[in-house]
Design an enzyme around this catalytic site. Structure first.
Site, PDB file in Angstrom:
ATOM      1  N   HIS A 269       5.200  -3.381   0.945  1.00  0.00           N
ATOM      2  CA  HIS A 269       4.940  -2.522  -0.224  1.00  0.00           C
ATOM      3  C   HIS A 269       4.693  -3.355  -1.494  1.00  0.00           C
ATOM      4  CE1 HIS A 269       5.773   1.748  -1.987  1.00  0.00           C
ATOM      5  NE2 HIS A 269       4.864   1.110  -2.694  1.00  0.00           N
ATOM      6  N   ILE A 270       3.584  -4.094  -1.477  1.00  0.00           N
ATOM      7  CA  ILE A 270       3.281  -4.967  -2.630  1.00  0.00           C
ATOM      8  C   ILE A 270       1.986  -4.539  -3.331  1.00  0.00           C
ATOM      9  CG2 ILE A 270       4.518  -6.957  -1.680  1.00  0.00           C
ATOM     10  CD1 ILE A 270       1.735  -8.139  -0.907  1.00  0.00           C
TER      11      ILE A 270
ATOM     12  N   ARG B 100       1.353   6.082   0.874  1.00  0.00           N
ATOM     13  CA  ARG B 100       2.746   6.258   1.261  1.00  0.00           C
ATOM     14  C   ARG B 100       2.807   6.377   2.778  1.00  0.00           C
ATOM     15  NH1 ARG B 100       3.866   4.557  -2.994  1.00  0.00           N
ATOM     16  NH2 ARG B 100       5.176   5.429  -4.628  1.00  0.00           N
TER      17      ARG B 100
ATOM     18  N   ARG C 214      -7.682   7.791  -8.726  1.00  0.00           N
ATOM     19  CA  ARG C 214      -7.949   6.535  -9.462  1.00  0.00           C
ATOM     20  C   ARG C 214      -8.011   5.323  -8.530  1.00  0.00           C
ATOM     21  NH1 ARG C 214      -4.228   9.047 -12.495  1.00  0.00           N
ATOM     22  NH2 ARG C 214      -4.720   9.599 -14.644  1.00  0.00           N
TER      23      ARG C 214
ATOM     24  N   GLU D 260      10.991   2.938   4.397  1.00  0.00           N
ATOM     25  CA  GLU D 260      11.112   1.568   3.857  1.00  0.00           C
ATOM     26  C   GLU D 260      12.562   1.272   3.492  1.00  0.00           C
ATOM     27  OE1 GLU D 260       8.332   1.301   0.624  1.00  0.00           O
ATOM     28  OE2 GLU D 260       6.632   1.729   1.905  1.00  0.00           O
TER      29      GLU D 260
HETATM   30  C1  DGY Z   1       3.399   3.123  -6.791  1.00  0.00           C
HETATM   31  O1  DGY Z   1       3.302   2.904  -7.995  1.00  0.00           O
HETATM   32  O2  DGY Z   1       3.419   4.273  -6.335  1.00  0.00           O
HETATM   33  C2  DGY Z   1       3.537   1.942  -5.916  1.00  0.00           C
HETATM   34  O3  DGY Z   1       3.322   2.242  -4.596  1.00  0.00           O
HETATM   35  C3  DGY Z   1       4.910   1.355  -6.114  1.00  0.00           C
HETATM   36  O4  DGY Z   1       5.838   2.224  -5.582  1.00  0.00           O
END
Ligand code: DGY
Length: 328
Positions: free
Chosen positions: A294-295, A247, A165, A276
Protein backbone atom coordinates in the site's frame (compact mmCIF):
# COMPACT_ATOMS: atom_id res chain seq x y z
CA UNK A 1 -3.94 32.20 19.18
CA UNK A 2 -6.61 32.89 16.59
CA UNK A 3 -9.62 34.51 18.31
CA UNK A 4 -12.20 32.30 16.65
CA UNK A 5 -10.30 29.23 17.78
CA UNK A 6 -10.50 30.56 21.31
CA UNK A 7 -14.27 30.64 20.86
CA UNK A 8 -14.26 26.85 20.37
CA UNK A 9 -12.77 26.34 23.80
CA UNK A 10 -11.13 28.36 26.54
CA UNK A 11 -8.13 26.12 26.14
CA UNK A 12 -6.43 25.07 22.95
CA UNK A 13 -8.69 22.53 21.20
CA UNK A 14 -7.50 18.96 21.37
CA UNK A 15 -6.58 17.30 18.09
CA UNK A 16 -5.93 13.56 18.32
CA UNK A 17 -3.84 11.91 15.62
CA UNK A 18 -5.02 8.32 15.92
CA UNK A 19 -1.66 7.05 14.66
CA UNK A 20 0.82 9.41 12.95
CA UNK A 21 0.87 12.57 10.86
CA UNK A 22 3.92 13.98 9.07
CA UNK A 23 5.71 16.99 10.55
CA UNK A 24 4.42 19.29 7.80
CA UNK A 25 0.88 18.80 9.12
CA UNK A 26 1.81 18.50 12.79
CA UNK A 27 3.63 21.85 12.74
CA UNK A 28 0.51 23.66 11.50
CA UNK A 29 -1.74 21.97 14.05
CA UNK A 30 0.64 22.47 16.96
CA UNK A 31 0.71 26.24 16.47
CA UNK A 32 -2.93 26.47 17.47
CA UNK A 33 -4.03 23.22 19.07
CA UNK A 34 -3.01 20.67 21.66
CA UNK A 35 -1.97 17.66 19.62
CA UNK A 36 -1.69 14.05 20.85
CA UNK A 37 -0.61 11.16 18.65
CA UNK A 38 -1.18 7.45 19.19
CA UNK A 39 1.93 6.45 17.23
CA UNK A 40 2.46 4.02 14.40
CA UNK A 41 1.60 0.97 16.48
CA UNK A 42 -1.35 2.37 18.44
CA UNK A 43 -3.85 -0.34 19.32
CA UNK A 44 -7.58 0.10 19.05
CA UNK A 45 -7.83 0.29 22.85
CA UNK A 46 -5.15 2.97 22.99
CA UNK A 47 -6.87 5.02 20.30
CA UNK A 48 -10.24 4.76 22.07
CA UNK A 49 -8.70 6.08 25.23
CA UNK A 50 -6.61 8.79 23.52
CA UNK A 51 -9.54 10.39 21.69
CA UNK A 52 -11.47 11.38 24.83
CA UNK A 53 -12.23 15.09 24.66
CA UNK A 54 -10.97 15.54 21.09
CA UNK A 55 -12.38 18.35 18.95
CA UNK A 56 -10.77 16.76 15.90
CA UNK A 57 -9.47 13.32 15.00
CA UNK A 58 -6.95 12.58 12.29
CA UNK A 59 -7.45 9.02 11.04
CA UNK A 60 -5.93 7.00 8.23
CA UNK A 61 -6.98 4.01 6.15
CA UNK A 62 -6.02 1.59 8.94
CA UNK A 63 -8.14 3.31 11.61
CA UNK A 64 -11.78 2.30 11.81
CA UNK A 65 -13.85 5.39 12.59
CA UNK A 66 -17.17 4.03 13.81
CA UNK A 67 -19.88 4.77 16.37
CA UNK A 68 -17.74 3.36 19.19
CA UNK A 69 -14.84 5.69 18.39
CA UNK A 70 -17.15 8.69 18.05
CA UNK A 71 -18.76 7.88 21.40
CA UNK A 72 -15.33 7.65 23.01
CA UNK A 73 -14.54 11.19 21.83
CA UNK A 74 -17.59 12.87 23.31
CA UNK A 75 -19.98 15.46 21.95
CA UNK A 76 -17.35 18.19 21.37
CA UNK A 77 -15.94 16.31 18.36
CA UNK A 78 -16.33 18.41 15.20
CA UNK A 79 -14.26 16.80 12.48
CA UNK A 80 -12.69 13.53 11.38
CA UNK A 81 -9.91 14.40 8.93
CA UNK A 82 -8.88 11.26 7.06
CA UNK A 83 -5.23 11.18 5.96
CA UNK A 84 -6.19 9.45 2.67
CA UNK A 85 -8.39 10.08 -0.31
CA UNK A 86 -10.27 6.81 0.31
CA UNK A 87 -12.61 6.87 3.31
CA UNK A 88 -14.02 3.36 3.46
CA UNK A 89 -12.58 3.17 6.99
CA UNK A 90 -15.03 5.88 8.11
CA UNK A 91 -18.67 5.16 8.95
CA UNK A 92 -20.18 8.21 7.26
CA UNK A 93 -23.66 7.48 8.66
CA UNK A 94 -22.35 7.42 12.22
CA UNK A 95 -20.45 10.67 11.64
CA UNK A 96 -23.48 12.37 10.12
CA UNK A 97 -25.61 11.13 13.02
CA UNK A 98 -23.14 12.64 15.47
CA UNK A 99 -22.95 15.91 13.52
CA UNK A 100 -19.27 15.33 12.76
CA UNK A 101 -17.72 16.52 9.49
CA UNK A 102 -15.50 14.14 7.50
CA UNK A 103 -12.72 15.27 5.17
CA UNK A 104 -10.27 13.44 2.93
CA UNK A 105 -7.23 14.37 0.80
CA UNK A 106 -8.24 14.38 -2.88
CA UNK A 107 -6.06 15.72 -5.67
CA UNK A 108 -2.69 15.98 -3.95
CA UNK A 109 -1.96 12.26 -4.31
CA UNK A 110 -3.38 11.65 -7.78
CA UNK A 111 -0.06 11.83 -9.64
CA UNK A 112 1.77 9.72 -7.05
CA UNK A 113 -0.87 6.99 -7.06
CA UNK A 114 -1.21 7.03 -10.85
CA UNK A 115 2.58 6.73 -11.15
CA UNK A 116 2.55 3.67 -8.94
CA UNK A 117 -0.20 2.12 -11.04
CA UNK A 118 1.97 2.72 -14.13
CA UNK A 119 4.94 1.13 -12.34
CA UNK A 120 2.84 -1.91 -11.41
CA UNK A 121 1.55 -2.14 -14.98
CA UNK A 122 5.06 -2.25 -16.41
CA UNK A 123 6.34 -4.56 -13.68
CA UNK A 124 3.47 -7.03 -14.10
CA UNK A 125 3.52 -6.98 -17.91
CA UNK A 126 7.28 -7.33 -18.21
CA UNK A 127 7.94 -9.68 -15.29
CA UNK A 128 10.48 -7.25 -13.87
CA UNK A 129 10.53 -8.60 -10.30
CA UNK A 130 10.81 -12.25 -11.35
CA UNK A 131 13.57 -11.43 -13.83
CA UNK A 132 15.50 -9.37 -11.27
CA UNK A 133 15.13 -12.10 -8.65
CA UNK A 134 16.42 -14.71 -11.11
CA UNK A 135 19.49 -12.62 -11.84
CA UNK A 136 20.29 -12.13 -8.15
CA UNK A 137 19.79 -15.83 -7.42
CA UNK A 138 22.28 -16.81 -10.15
CA UNK A 139 19.62 -18.33 -12.42
CA UNK A 140 20.65 -16.19 -15.44
CA UNK A 141 22.75 -18.67 -17.42
CA UNK A 142 22.07 -17.60 -21.00
CA UNK A 143 19.91 -15.26 -23.03
CA UNK A 144 16.64 -17.05 -23.67
CA UNK A 145 14.39 -15.57 -26.38
CA UNK A 146 11.22 -16.97 -24.85
CA UNK A 147 11.94 -16.14 -21.21
CA UNK A 148 9.84 -13.40 -19.57
CA UNK A 149 8.07 -12.73 -22.88
CA UNK A 150 4.95 -11.07 -21.54
CA UNK A 151 2.51 -8.58 -22.99
CA UNK A 152 3.67 -5.28 -24.47
CA UNK A 153 2.12 -2.07 -23.12
CA UNK A 154 2.57 0.01 -26.29
CA UNK A 155 -0.25 -0.83 -28.69
CA UNK A 156 -2.44 -2.47 -26.05
CA UNK A 157 -6.04 -1.76 -25.07
CA UNK A 158 -6.29 -0.14 -21.65
CA UNK A 159 -9.36 -0.58 -19.45
CA UNK A 160 -9.78 1.86 -16.56
CA UNK A 161 -12.39 0.96 -13.96
CA UNK A 162 -13.35 4.19 -12.18
CA UNK A 163 -12.40 7.31 -14.16
CA UNK A 164 -12.02 9.73 -11.23
CA UNK A 165 -8.97 11.90 -10.56
CA UNK A 166 -6.51 9.02 -10.16
CA UNK A 167 -7.99 6.92 -12.96
CA UNK A 168 -7.81 9.89 -15.31
CA UNK A 169 -4.22 10.70 -14.37
CA UNK A 170 -3.25 7.05 -14.87
CA UNK A 171 -4.96 6.97 -18.30
CA UNK A 172 -3.12 10.17 -19.23
CA UNK A 173 0.23 8.63 -18.27
CA UNK A 174 -0.57 5.40 -20.08
CA UNK A 175 -1.49 7.36 -23.19
CA UNK A 176 2.11 8.60 -23.04
CA UNK A 177 3.18 4.95 -23.14
CA UNK A 178 1.35 4.60 -26.46
CA UNK A 179 -1.61 2.42 -25.53
CA UNK A 180 -3.76 1.96 -28.64
CA UNK A 181 -7.19 2.50 -27.11
CA UNK A 182 -8.59 3.58 -23.75
CA UNK A 183 -11.87 2.12 -22.49
CA UNK A 184 -13.39 3.06 -19.18
CA UNK A 185 -16.24 1.93 -16.94
CA UNK A 186 -17.63 4.52 -14.59
CA UNK A 187 -20.87 5.50 -12.90
CA UNK A 188 -21.01 8.68 -14.98
CA UNK A 189 -19.75 9.65 -18.42
CA UNK A 190 -16.59 11.80 -18.55
CA UNK A 191 -16.92 13.84 -21.76
CA UNK A 192 -13.79 15.92 -21.06
CA UNK A 193 -11.67 12.81 -20.54
CA UNK A 194 -13.18 11.27 -23.66
CA UNK A 195 -12.16 14.36 -25.65
CA UNK A 196 -8.69 14.64 -24.15
CA UNK A 197 -7.74 10.95 -24.30
CA UNK A 198 -10.09 9.66 -27.01
CA UNK A 199 -11.44 7.32 -24.33
CA UNK A 200 -14.73 5.42 -24.68
CA UNK A 201 -17.14 4.52 -21.91
CA UNK A 202 -18.26 0.89 -22.00
CA UNK A 203 -19.98 -1.58 -19.68
CA UNK A 204 -17.70 -3.28 -17.19
CA UNK A 205 -18.11 -6.73 -18.79
CA UNK A 206 -17.12 -5.36 -22.20
CA UNK A 207 -14.07 -3.67 -20.69
CA UNK A 208 -12.99 -6.86 -18.94
CA UNK A 209 -13.10 -8.88 -22.14
CA UNK A 210 -11.60 -6.27 -24.49
CA UNK A 211 -8.75 -4.85 -22.39
CA UNK A 212 -5.16 -6.08 -22.31
CA UNK A 213 -4.60 -4.08 -19.12
CA UNK A 214 -7.37 -3.60 -16.54
CA UNK A 215 -6.64 -1.07 -13.82
CA UNK A 216 -8.95 -0.50 -10.84
CA UNK A 217 -9.47 3.05 -9.54
CA UNK A 218 -12.92 2.83 -8.06
CA UNK A 219 -13.62 3.78 -4.43
CA UNK A 220 -14.56 1.04 -1.98
CA UNK A 221 -18.30 1.22 -1.32
CA UNK A 222 -21.07 -1.29 -0.73
CA UNK A 223 -21.74 -1.22 -4.49
CA UNK A 224 -18.11 -1.90 -5.49
CA UNK A 225 -17.45 -4.65 -2.92
CA UNK A 226 -15.91 -7.54 -4.90
CA UNK A 227 -16.92 -5.80 -8.13
CA UNK A 228 -14.18 -7.78 -9.86
CA UNK A 229 -15.27 -11.28 -8.93
CA UNK A 230 -14.60 -14.72 -10.43
CA UNK A 231 -17.13 -14.11 -13.18
CA UNK A 232 -15.58 -10.76 -14.20
CA UNK A 233 -12.09 -12.28 -14.09
CA UNK A 234 -13.26 -15.13 -16.32
CA UNK A 235 -13.95 -12.58 -19.07
CA UNK A 236 -10.30 -11.44 -19.22
CA UNK A 237 -7.91 -12.51 -21.97
CA UNK A 238 -5.26 -15.07 -20.94
CA UNK A 239 -2.66 -12.47 -21.96
CA UNK A 240 -4.18 -9.66 -19.86
CA UNK A 241 -3.00 -8.14 -16.60
CA UNK A 242 -4.97 -6.73 -13.67
CA UNK A 243 -3.76 -3.76 -11.61
CA UNK A 244 -5.28 -2.60 -8.32
CA UNK A 245 -4.23 0.56 -6.50
CA UNK A 246 -7.69 1.44 -5.13
CA UNK A 247 -8.85 -0.79 -2.28
CA UNK A 248 -8.52 -4.54 -1.79
CA UNK A 249 -12.23 -5.04 -1.21
CA UNK A 250 -13.16 -4.18 -4.82
CA UNK A 251 -11.55 -7.44 -5.93
CA UNK A 252 -12.09 -11.12 -5.05
CA UNK A 253 -8.48 -11.82 -4.13
CA UNK A 254 -8.83 -15.60 -3.99
CA UNK A 255 -10.52 -15.69 -7.38
CA UNK A 256 -7.63 -13.63 -8.76
CA UNK A 257 -5.07 -15.97 -7.19
CA UNK A 258 -6.85 -18.94 -8.82
CA UNK A 259 -6.93 -17.18 -12.22
CA UNK A 260 -3.18 -16.54 -12.00
CA UNK A 261 -2.33 -20.04 -10.78
CA UNK A 262 -4.39 -21.65 -13.54
CA UNK A 263 -2.92 -19.36 -16.21
CA UNK A 264 -6.29 -17.82 -17.03
CA UNK A 265 -4.74 -14.33 -16.95
CA UNK A 266 -1.11 -13.33 -17.45
CA UNK A 267 -0.30 -11.30 -14.36
CA UNK A 268 -1.34 -8.85 -11.69
CA UNK A 269 -0.01 -5.86 -9.81
CA UNK A 270 -1.60 -5.15 -6.44
CA UNK A 271 -0.85 -2.36 -3.98
CA UNK A 272 -3.90 -2.89 -1.77
CA UNK A 273 -5.47 -5.86 0.02
CA UNK A 274 -8.78 -6.49 1.72
CA UNK A 275 -7.31 -7.20 5.18
CA UNK A 276 -4.12 -5.15 5.29
CA UNK A 277 -1.44 -5.78 6.32
CA UNK A 278 -2.41 -9.43 5.88
CA UNK A 279 -2.02 -10.82 2.35
CA UNK A 280 -3.63 -14.19 1.48
CA UNK A 281 -1.15 -17.06 1.05
CA UNK A 282 -2.85 -17.87 -2.24
CA UNK A 283 -1.77 -14.49 -3.62
CA UNK A 284 1.72 -14.71 -2.13
CA UNK A 285 2.28 -17.99 -3.95
CA UNK A 286 0.48 -17.07 -7.20
CA UNK A 287 2.71 -16.73 -10.27
CA UNK A 288 3.38 -13.35 -11.87
CA UNK A 289 1.81 -11.36 -9.04
CA UNK A 290 3.61 -8.14 -8.11
CA UNK A 291 2.53 -7.27 -4.56
CA UNK A 292 3.30 -4.00 -2.77
CA UNK A 293 2.52 -2.78 0.78
CA UNK A 294 0.00 0.00 0.00
CA UNK A 295 2.49 2.63 -1.18
CA UNK A 296 0.34 4.31 -3.86
CA UNK A 297 0.62 7.81 -2.40
CA UNK A 298 4.14 7.31 -1.04
CA UNK A 299 6.08 10.14 -2.58
CA UNK A 300 7.49 12.72 -0.19
CA UNK A 301 5.63 15.45 -2.03
CA UNK A 302 2.22 13.75 -1.99
CA UNK A 303 2.46 12.63 1.62
CA UNK A 304 3.50 16.11 2.78
CA UNK A 305 0.73 17.77 0.80
CA UNK A 306 -1.74 15.25 2.25
CA UNK A 307 -0.57 16.09 5.79
CA UNK A 308 -0.88 19.83 5.16
CA UNK A 309 -4.38 19.38 3.69
CA UNK A 310 -5.41 17.33 6.73
CA UNK A 311 -4.18 20.12 9.04
CA UNK A 312 -5.82 22.88 7.01
CA UNK A 313 -9.15 21.03 7.07
CA UNK A 314 -8.95 20.64 10.85
CA UNK A 315 -7.97 24.25 11.47
CA UNK A 316 -10.61 25.63 9.15
CA UNK A 317 -13.41 23.66 10.84
CA UNK A 318 -12.21 24.37 14.39
CA UNK A 319 -12.02 27.99 13.34
CA UNK A 320 -15.74 27.91 12.51
CA UNK A 321 -15.13 27.87 8.76
CA UNK A 322 -15.86 25.43 5.96
CA UNK A 323 -14.03 22.16 5.45
CA UNK A 324 -11.73 22.48 2.43
CA UNK A 325 -12.27 18.97 1.09
CA UNK A 326 -15.41 17.61 2.74
CA UNK A 327 -16.65 14.08 2.17
CA UNK A 328 -19.88 14.80 4.06
C1 DGY B 1 -5.48 6.88 -0.06
O1 DGY B 1 -5.23 8.08 0.09
O2 DGY B 1 -6.64 6.46 -0.11
C2 DGY B 1 -4.32 5.97 -0.13
O3 DGY B 1 -4.66 4.73 -0.60
C3 DGY B 1 -3.71 5.87 1.25
O4 DGY B 1 -4.58 5.18 2.06
Amino acid sequence: MDESLQAVSDDRPLVVIARVLLDSGLALLSERCEVRSGGLHATRAQILSLVRGAAAIVSDASVSVDAELLASCGPQLQIVANFAVGYDNVDLGACAGAGVLVTNTPGVLSSATAELAVALTLAAARGIFDAAADLRAGRWRHWDPSAYAGPQVAGSVLGVVGMGRIGTEYARMMKGLAVRQILYASRSAKPEVERELQASQVELAELMSAADIVSLHTPATAETHQLIDAQMLSLMKPSAILINTSRGSVLDELALAAALSEGRIWGAGLDVFEREPSVPDELLSAPRAVLLPHIGSATARARNEMAVLVARNVLSVLDGGEALTPVC
